[in-house]
Design a protein around this motif. Structure first.
Motif, PDB file in Angstrom:
ATOM      1  N   ARG A  20      -2.988   2.151   0.944  1.00  0.00           N
ATOM      2  CA  ARG A  20      -1.595   2.103   1.400  1.00  0.00           C
ATOM      3  C   ARG A  20      -0.921   0.803   0.984  1.00  0.00           C
ATOM      4  NH1 ARG A  20      -1.023  -1.235   5.999  1.00  0.00           N
ATOM      5  NH2 ARG A  20      -3.041  -2.059   6.597  1.00  0.00           N
ATOM      6  N   ARG A  21       0.382   0.891   0.882  1.00  0.00           N
ATOM      7  CA  ARG A  21       1.179  -0.338   0.736  1.00  0.00           C
ATOM      8  C   ARG A  21       1.055  -1.073   2.061  1.00  0.00           C
ATOM      9  NH1 ARG A  21       5.733  -0.233  -2.865  1.00  0.00           N
ATOM     10  NH2 ARG A  21       6.767  -1.496  -1.282  1.00  0.00           N
ATOM     11  N   LYS A  22       0.964  -2.338   2.037  1.00  0.00           N
ATOM     12  CA  LYS A  22       0.742  -3.084   3.274  1.00  0.00           C
ATOM     13  C   LYS A  22       2.032  -3.719   3.794  1.00  0.00           C
ATOM     14  CE  LYS A  22      -4.138  -3.783   2.591  1.00  0.00           C
ATOM     15  NZ  LYS A  22      -4.508  -3.107   1.417  1.00  0.00           N
ATOM     16  N   ASP A  23       3.167  -3.048   3.555  1.00  0.00           N
ATOM     17  CA  ASP A  23       4.457  -3.570   3.998  1.00  0.00           C
ATOM     18  C   ASP A  23       4.495  -3.788   5.504  1.00  0.00           C
ATOM     19  OD1 ASP A  23       5.342  -3.454   1.382  1.00  0.00           O
ATOM     20  OD2 ASP A  23       6.351  -1.517   1.638  1.00  0.00           O
ATOM     21  N   VAL A  24       3.875  -2.884   6.260  1.00  0.00           N
ATOM     22  CA  VAL A  24       3.928  -2.991   7.719  1.00  0.00           C
ATOM     23  C   VAL A  24       3.282  -4.291   8.206  1.00  0.00           C
ATOM     24  CG1 VAL A  24       1.793  -1.707   8.181  1.00  0.00           C
ATOM     25  CG2 VAL A  24       3.585  -1.740   9.887  1.00  0.00           C
ATOM     26  N   ASP A  25       2.237  -4.728   7.535  1.00  0.00           N
ATOM     27  CA  ASP A  25       1.510  -5.936   7.946  1.00  0.00           C
ATOM     28  C   ASP A  25       2.389  -7.191   7.920  1.00  0.00           C
ATOM     29  OD1 ASP A  25      -0.233  -3.858   6.816  1.00  0.00           O
ATOM     30  OD2 ASP A  25      -1.864  -5.229   7.276  1.00  0.00           O
TER      31      ASP A  25
END
Length: 164
Positions: A89-94
């Protein structure tokens, strides 16, 4: 790492801390139930709880905050693909403001995975939902073929032991 989750009244759940002082419980209250959650140990203390394997983790769970549990039923044949896609996954949420923790929980029994995210507030979660990162992470227009059923979300607020 393992994780365990059970429902009950908050008064009953909080008593677990004195019965099992070595375990760090996290208590949550939702619209229809209260939950106790713990992880990192193989000791099972819930008689009617649910057991999970933590497949992906990011951040540290806090005693305060807002929790979103996205429940995703996955067909047996789709589990490896779902897990692999999630790991990539893209880790944008982190990196989103207010983000505290994320766990992908694989059920020991049943087919419903949980994507647990914890935020400092409901407002931070709502900002994430309105962000470009969220739109990119959830860009598929139709559910993947490995979904066994429609995912559903349950939200909770964290409860500290002395709050009850």
């Amino acid at each position: 790492m393992n994780a365990y989750l059970t429902n009950g009244t908050i008064d009953f759940l909080i008593k677990l801390s004195s019965k099992y002082p070595a375990i760090k419980f996290h208590y949550m209250s939702g619209p229809s139930n209260d939950v106790a959650y713990y992880e990192g140990t193989s000791q099972k203390v819930f008689q009617a709880g649910r057991d999970y394997e933590v497949i992906v983790q990011s951040g540290e769970l806090q005693d305060t905050g807002f929790v979103v549990m996205n429940n995703i039923p996955i067909i047996d044949e789709g589990r490896p693909l779902f897990e692999d896609n999630f790991k990539k996954r893209r880790k944008d949420v982190d990196n989103q403001a207010g983000f505290q923790a994320l766990r992908l929980l694989k059920p020991a029994r049943g087919n419903t995975y949980i994507v647990l995210t914890q935020w400092d507030s409901a407002a931070s979660y709502e900002k994430w939902k309105d962000s470009e990162g969220f739109k990119m992470a959830h860009a598929e227009t139709k559910p993947p073929a490995y979904f066994a059923d429609r995912p559903f979300v349950i939200t909770y607020r964290m409860i500290e032991k002395d709050e009850s």
